[in-house]
Design an enzyme around this catalytic site. Structure first.
Site, mmCIF file in Angstrom:
data_model
loop_
_atom_site.group_PDB
_atom_site.id
_atom_site.type_symbol
_atom_site.label_atom_id
_atom_site.label_comp_id
_atom_site.label_asym_id
_atom_site.label_seq_id
_atom_site.Cartn_x
_atom_site.Cartn_y
_atom_site.Cartn_z
ATOM 1 N N ARG A 274 3.169 8.009 3.260
ATOM 2 C CA ARG A 274 3.467 6.588 3.429
ATOM 3 C C ARG A 274 4.956 6.330 3.175
ATOM 4 N NH1 ARG A 274 -1.887 3.727 0.600
ATOM 5 N NH2 ARG A 274 -3.408 4.998 1.758
ATOM 6 N N ARG B 84 3.888 5.223 -7.192
ATOM 7 C CA ARG B 84 4.079 4.856 -5.781
ATOM 8 C C ARG B 84 4.986 5.899 -5.136
ATOM 9 N NH1 ARG B 84 3.266 -0.114 -3.412
ATOM 10 N NH2 ARG B 84 3.268 -1.148 -5.445
ATOM 11 N N GLU C 155 -4.159 -1.066 -8.975
ATOM 12 C CA GLU C 155 -5.157 -0.528 -8.041
ATOM 13 C C GLU C 155 -5.259 0.995 -8.111
ATOM 14 O OE1 GLU C 155 -5.619 0.313 -3.292
ATOM 15 O OE2 GLU C 155 -4.289 -1.321 -3.915
ATOM 16 N N SER D 20 -10.025 1.474 -3.506
ATOM 17 C CA SER D 20 -10.222 0.318 -2.642
ATOM 18 C C SER D 20 -11.328 0.653 -1.660
ATOM 19 C CB SER D 20 -8.922 -0.003 -1.903
ATOM 20 O OG SER D 20 -9.058 -1.137 -1.092
ATOM 21 N N ARG E 39 -2.117 8.288 -8.836
ATOM 22 C CA ARG E 39 -2.436 7.092 -9.624
ATOM 23 C C ARG E 39 -3.531 7.382 -10.650
ATOM 24 N NH1 ARG E 39 -1.712 1.493 -6.216
ATOM 25 N NH2 ARG E 39 0.348 1.995 -5.379
#
Length: 425
Positions: A261, A276, A348, A351, A388
């Site tokens: 990403r 991130r 988060e 999800s 994460r």
């Protein structure tokens, strides 16, 4: 994409969905207009072709001036047919282009608003009081350096910012998480999958990642291939252009892949450590179900995510994500957010999204139920996004001396280790 019949029958519902997403409502009327032109030009083409065929049967029987007149008319009809065909193709192309830009219909129970307008559905676990325990918690990067588990300096040297190495026990911790996640998914009936990290444009577009999310996607222009940001893309496209028998459903896959990403919209956010990053590994759950079962399957995916976080002994909450934060393919999305002690807030970790028929229509995946063939529903759910999850484990299970207690679930995958010990003080 949505069903065009629904758009025609209830355009106000589609307008309301666009409005809730914060997207262009005028797109609905433009699409209705293009669809009307597509249908009317199609009727015009069919009428002219029928007239052309009828005329073609008369010409061989005619003679003299009558035949000459018929041939003249046939020439004009031929030009008209070609023009009508071009009009039909142009209107169809415009309709499809506009349809691709329209997001999925937002579920009526989704809270309306932006990123901060979510609704907290439930909270689990106990947040540790480090002050009462007599020490100040270290963040995951400091712990990772103490344990010899994370090296971001050399990651930046080799690849640039937001890249990292997992070293020693850090690498073993990732493998433990992946194996434990796959074991849970397999026990729940998912088929384990190792998926491609490079996909064709139709696979990326079909899952809805070349619209509003395109800025975060890596594209290899020389090959016209895309690096996936999640194995959802490959798993969704796995049955592209197929008709599945109803008795095969539900189909559930657990995909492991690297994910890439750009994080284009996150300048200055979470720059410390590995929360991130541009590249990470993930175990993703993916389901194909009958449309009428999608909401129940969504709850099942959420339950499996909760089982995972509970087994890692992490405090977390479940939120109902607000409409403007859904992503184009999701009709509804639940996030599980773990408590991160040094940030003092929930972040988060997993999800799960109900994409209803949106992706299957774009990817031409259908289900045969008796004589009826129709689109099916697709859903996805993160089981373990590795970096994460490592962040949450290190920070929540740390001890005063910099060691980290290993959750019982992971101990068999770490050679029986109960504690990750510092390699340097």
């Amino acid at each position: 994409m949505i069903d065009l019949r629904l758009l025609r029958e209830d355009p106000d519902r589609v307008r309301a969905s666009q409005r809730a997403r914060g997207e262009d409502v005028a797109l609905v009327d433009a699409l209705l207009s293009a669809d009307e032109r597509r249908r009317s030009s199609g009727v015009r083409f069919d009428e002219l072709r029928a007239e052309q065929k009828a005329l073609g049967k008369l010409i061989p029987k005619a003679a003299g001036d009558e035949k000459a007149e018929l041939l003249k008319k046939a020439g004009q009809l031929s030009a008209d047919v070609k023009a009508a065909d071009a009009d039909r193709d142009a209107a169809d192309t415009e309709t499809q282009e506009l349809l691709q830009r329209l997001g999925n219909l937002v579920h009526p129970d989704v809270p309306v608003g932006g990123e901060e307008d979510f609704v907290t559905l439930e909270t689990h676990g106990t947040i540790r009081d480090f002050a009462a325990e007599g020490f100040e918690p270290k963040d995951h990067l400091e712990l990772g350096q103490i344990l010899g588990a994370i090296d971001v300096e050399r990651g930046a040297k080799v690849s640039g910012s937001r890249f990292y190495f997992l070293t020693g026990i850090g690498a073993l911790l990732e493998l433990a998480l992946v194996n434990a996640a796959m074991a849970q998914a397999t026990a729940a009936g998912f088929t384990p999958m190792l998926t491609p990290a490079l996909v064709r444009p139709q696979s990326m577009a079909g899952t809805g990642f070349l619209g509003q999310a395109s800025q975060d996607v890596y594209h290899l222009a020389d090959d016209d291939l895309y690096l996936v940001g999640t194995s959802e893309v490959a798993l969704a496209a796995y049955h592209m252009d197929e008709i599945l028998d109803a008795d095969r459903l539900p189909l559930r896959y657990a995909g492991f892949s690297p994910c890439f990403r750009r994080e284009a919209g996150s300048h200055g956010k979470d720059t410390r450590g590995i929360f991130r990053v541009h590249q990470f590994d993930k175990v993703e759950m993916f389901s194909y179900v009958a449309p009428e079962d999608s909401q129940a399957e969504h709850q099942r995916l959420l339950a499996w995510e909760k089982q995972w976080l509970t087994s890692l002994e992490l405090p977390y909450r479940v939120i109902d994500v607000a409409s403007a934060d859904l992503g184009s393919s999701a009709a509804r999305k639940f996030d599980c957010e773990a408590w991160i002690p040094t940030q003092g807030k929930y972040r988060e970790l997993t999800s799960t999204s109900d994409c209803t028929e949106f992706q299957s229509r774009r990817l031409s995946i259908r289900v045969r139920d008796g004589k009826q063939v129709k689109p099916l529903a697709t859903l996805n759910g993160t089981l373990c996004a590795v970096p994460r999850t490592i962040v949450a484990i290190l920070e929540n299970h740390q001890q005063a001396d910099g060691s980290v207690r290993v959750p019982e679930l992971l101990r068999p995958y770490l050679g029986g280790r109960e504690v990750l010990e510092p390699v340097s003080k």
